[in-house]
Structure formats: structure tokens, C-alpha cells
Design a protein around this motif. Structure first.
Motif, mmCIF file in Angstrom:
data_model
loop_
_atom_site.group_PDB
_atom_site.id
_atom_site.type_symbol
_atom_site.label_atom_id
_atom_site.label_comp_id
_atom_site.label_asym_id
_atom_site.label_seq_id
_atom_site.Cartn_x
_atom_site.Cartn_y
_atom_site.Cartn_z
ATOM 1 N N ASN A 61 70.340 86.909 51.100
ATOM 2 C CA ASN A 61 69.056 86.235 51.222
ATOM 3 C C ASN A 61 69.049 85.035 50.290
ATOM 4 O O ASN A 61 69.601 85.091 49.199
ATOM 5 N N GLY A 62 68.437 83.971 50.714
ATOM 6 C CA GLY A 62 68.311 82.808 49.844
ATOM 7 C C GLY A 62 68.445 81.514 50.601
ATOM 8 O O GLY A 62 68.607 81.483 51.826
ATOM 9 N N GLN A 63 68.367 80.459 49.827
ATOM 10 C CA GLN A 63 68.492 79.121 50.393
ATOM 11 C C GLN A 63 69.969 78.806 50.614
ATOM 12 O O GLN A 63 70.819 79.101 49.775
ATOM 13 N N THR A 64 70.260 78.190 51.730
ATOM 14 C CA THR A 64 71.642 77.928 52.113
ATOM 15 C C THR A 64 72.382 77.110 51.062
ATOM 16 O O THR A 64 73.501 77.463 50.673
ATOM 17 N N HIS A 65 71.787 76.019 50.595
ATOM 18 C CA HIS A 65 72.526 75.154 49.655
ATOM 19 C C HIS A 65 72.839 75.862 48.342
ATOM 20 O O HIS A 65 73.859 75.574 47.723
ATOM 21 N N ILE A 66 72.025 76.792 47.927
ATOM 22 C CA ILE A 66 72.286 77.526 46.683
ATOM 23 C C ILE A 66 73.321 78.625 46.921
ATOM 24 O O ILE A 66 74.319 78.735 46.195
ATOM 25 N N GLN A 67 73.098 79.444 47.946
ATOM 26 C CA GLN A 67 73.992 80.562 48.211
ATOM 27 C C GLN A 67 75.392 80.086 48.606
ATOM 28 O O GLN A 67 76.384 80.664 48.188
ATOM 29 N N LEU A 68 75.464 79.042 49.413
ATOM 30 C CA LEU A 68 76.765 78.546 49.845
ATOM 31 C C LEU A 68 77.578 78.021 48.665
ATOM 32 O O LEU A 68 78.779 78.278 48.570
ATOM 33 N N ARG A 69 76.936 77.315 47.755
ATOM 34 C CA ARG A 69 77.663 76.832 46.569
ATOM 35 C C ARG A 69 78.242 77.995 45.767
ATOM 36 O O ARG A 69 79.362 77.908 45.257
ATOM 37 N N SER A 70 77.476 79.074 45.632
ATOM 38 C CA SER A 70 77.975 80.240 44.894
ATOM 39 C C SER A 70 79.135 80.900 45.626
ATOM 40 O O SER A 70 80.142 81.257 44.998
ATOM 41 N N LEU A 71 79.020 81.047 46.945
ATOM 42 C CA LEU A 71 80.123 81.619 47.725
ATOM 43 C C LEU A 71 81.399 80.797 47.564
ATOM 44 O O LEU A 71 82.485 81.335 47.369
ATOM 45 N N LEU A 72 81.244 79.484 47.645
ATOM 46 C CA LEU A 72 82.404 78.595 47.515
ATOM 47 C C LEU A 72 82.977 78.627 46.106
ATOM 48 O O LEU A 72 84.207 78.624 45.929
ATOM 49 N N ILE A 85 73.774 83.556 55.645
ATOM 50 C CA ILE A 85 72.801 83.198 54.618
ATOM 51 C C ILE A 85 71.442 83.142 55.302
ATOM 52 O O ILE A 85 71.275 82.459 56.316
ATOM 53 N N SER A 86 70.494 83.852 54.748
ATOM 54 C CA SER A 86 69.212 84.055 55.425
ATOM 55 C C SER A 86 68.543 82.766 55.877
ATOM 56 O O SER A 86 68.045 82.684 57.004
ATOM 57 N N GLU A 87 68.511 81.762 55.043
ATOM 58 C CA GLU A 87 67.828 80.528 55.434
ATOM 59 C C GLU A 87 68.448 79.916 56.684
ATOM 60 O O GLU A 87 67.735 79.543 57.618
ATOM 61 N N SER A 88 69.765 79.840 56.733
ATOM 62 C CA SER A 88 70.407 79.223 57.897
ATOM 63 C C SER A 88 70.352 80.133 59.127
ATOM 64 O O SER A 88 70.419 79.645 60.256
ATOM 65 N N GLU A 89 70.195 81.440 58.917
ATOM 66 C CA GLU A 89 70.109 82.379 60.038
ATOM 67 C C GLU A 89 68.680 82.510 60.561
ATOM 68 O O GLU A 89 68.473 83.016 61.661
ATOM 69 N N GLY A 90 67.699 82.112 59.743
ATOM 70 C CA GLY A 90 66.308 82.268 60.139
ATOM 71 C C GLY A 90 65.849 83.715 60.094
ATOM 72 O O GLY A 90 64.856 84.089 60.717
ATOM 73 N N LEU A 91 66.568 84.539 59.356
ATOM 74 C CA LEU A 91 66.277 85.967 59.193
ATOM 75 C C LEU A 91 66.557 86.346 57.750
ATOM 76 O O LEU A 91 67.416 85.749 57.115
ATOM 77 N N ARG A 92 65.857 87.369 57.272
ATOM 78 C CA ARG A 92 66.081 87.861 55.912
ATOM 79 C C ARG A 92 66.265 89.373 55.937
ATOM 80 O O ARG A 92 65.627 90.060 56.719
ATOM 81 N N LYS A 93 67.145 89.860 55.059
ATOM 82 C CA LYS A 93 67.201 91.301 54.844
ATOM 83 C C LYS A 93 65.827 91.713 54.320
ATOM 84 O O LYS A 93 65.248 90.968 53.545
ATOM 85 N N PRO A 94 65.260 92.774 54.736
ATOM 86 C CA PRO A 94 65.814 93.909 55.453
ATOM 87 C C PRO A 94 65.695 93.862 56.973
ATOM 88 O O PRO A 94 65.888 94.881 57.636
ATOM 89 N N ASP A 95 65.398 92.720 57.563
ATOM 90 C CA ASP A 95 65.302 92.609 59.021
ATOM 91 C C ASP A 95 66.618 93.085 59.641
ATOM 92 O O ASP A 95 67.697 92.566 59.329
ATOM 93 N N THR A 96 66.526 94.064 60.520
ATOM 94 C CA THR A 96 67.745 94.634 61.123
ATOM 95 C C THR A 96 68.508 93.614 61.964
ATOM 96 O O THR A 96 69.720 93.762 62.154
ATOM 97 N N ALA A 97 67.844 92.580 62.417
ATOM 98 C CA ALA A 97 68.509 91.581 63.263
ATOM 99 C C ALA A 97 69.614 90.841 62.516
ATOM 100 O O ALA A 97 70.635 90.485 63.112
ATOM 101 N N ILE A 98 69.458 90.628 61.219
ATOM 102 C CA ILE A 98 70.508 89.913 60.476
ATOM 103 C C ILE A 98 71.735 90.809 60.307
ATOM 104 O O ILE A 98 72.872 90.340 60.353
ATOM 105 N N PHE A 99 71.514 92.114 60.162
ATOM 106 C CA PHE A 99 72.644 93.046 60.090
ATOM 107 C C PHE A 99 73.367 93.089 61.447
ATOM 108 O O PHE A 99 74.595 93.077 61.496
ATOM 109 N N GLN A 100 72.592 93.120 62.528
ATOM 110 C CA GLN A 100 73.192 93.149 63.858
ATOM 111 C C GLN A 100 73.990 91.878 64.123
ATOM 112 O O GLN A 100 75.063 91.925 64.732
#
Length: 172
Positions: A61-72, A85-100
Motif C-alpha cells: 500500500n502507498g504512493q507509487t513514487h515512494i514505494q517504487l523508489r524503495s523497491l528499486l 503498488i496500491s496507488e497504481s493499481e487503484g486498490l489497497r490491501k485488504p481489498d481482496t481484488a489486489i491479492f487476486q
């Protein structure tokens, strides 16, 4: 949003300061990734999972530009098969759709998977509602007495997870 976190911190802790919540949030967003530090055993864990043929993904979960920098910064983008990353997916955990969505990208079934996370609600309960087994990485957290969740596994370190995966794969 970090700016709201900083606004609340300034309000509660520092009645007068030369810093604004916006300035603190900007500094965080600009520099946090430079201080990203992997948990002990991360490289060994991913090497073990690779040797065992385990597909891996990250949902954060989080903003794409922040989370992506950490992943990289941690080279996680090279170690996993997919990341969401939730922001770019338009979904956040715990929404089951992001897990699917992650399951679909990995071409795996929920019951074949173990999701590891440090949030009882977003990670453990979200994953379980999506049909995955869940491991709680306690990361030194203290839970309130009202917290009711039942992870299939509790780990205190990445080494714990590594040994669990080895044991499961050897018994399969």
C-alpha cells in the motif's frame, strides 16, 4: 498521506516549529528511499526461494513514487516475479481484488500461496479473505488485546520464513 501524518505529529508534539507538515512530507518523499534498509537475511531468503522454484510477488500500500523508489533501492524489483503498488493499481490491501490481481500475474491459485505481511488487518486478514494462507511478520509489534486474527504462521525474522519454506518444500 504522509502530509497528514506530519500535520498531526506537529500538532501533538511540537506546538511551535519552523517546519511545516508539507516541508516534512516533501523531505520524506524526496529522501526516504536513500535510507531504505533490507531486513536481515533478505538476500539469503530470496536466493533460497529461487532455488526452491517459489514464485514471489509484493503487494504494498502507498504512493507509487515512494514505494517504487524503495523497491528499486533494495533491488526487490529484480528479486520478485511481480509487484503491485496500491496507488497504481487503484486498490489497497485488504481489498481482496489486489491479492487476486497478484495471483493472476503469478499464474497461481490462492490456496497454493503464503502471504507474508506485518499488518494484521491489511495483510493477514486481507490475504485470508482472498483465500491465501497468511504469515504475520511481527517485526517487534505489540498488538492490542482486541486484535483478533489467526495467521497460519508467525515469524520474527526472515530466517524463520526461510526455514519454514525449506521445511514445507522438503515435505511436499
Amino acid at each position: 498521506m504522509k502530509v497528514e501524518v506530519y500535520r498531526q505529529l506537529l500538532k501533538e508534539l511540537l506546538a511551535s516549529t519552523k517546519f511545516s507538515a508539507e516541508a516534512l512530507a516533501y523531505d520524506y518523499e524526496s529522501h526516504f528511499w536513500r535510507h531504505a534498509k533490507a531486513f536481515d537475511g533478505m538476500d539469503t531468503l530470496f536466493a533460497t526461494m529461487s532455488k526452491l522454484g517459489i514464485k514471489t510477488g509484493i503487494i504494498t500500500n502507498g504512493q507509487t513514487h515512494i514505494q517504487l523508489r524503495s523497491l528499486l533501492a533494495l533491488n526487490l524489483d529484480r528479486m520478485v516475479d511481480t509487484y503491485l503498488i496500491s496507488e497504481s493499481e487503484g486498490l489497497r490491501k485488504p481489498d481482496t481484488a489486489i491479492f487476486q490481481r497478484a495471483l493472476d500475474q503469478l499464474s497461481v491459485e490462492a490456496q497454493e500461496c503464503l502471504f507474508v505481511g506485518d499488518s494484521p488487518e491489511a495483510d493477514v486478514l486481507g490475504a485470508q479473505k482472498a483465500g491465501l494462507k497468511a504469515a504475520w511478520f511481527d517485526n517487534g509489534a505489540l498488538l492490542s488485546a482486541e486484535t483478533e486474527f489467526r495467521p497460519e504462521l508467525v515469524i520474527h525474522s526472515l530466517k524463520d520464513l526461510q526455514w519454514h519454506l525449506i521445511e514445507v518444500c522438503q515435505s511436499a
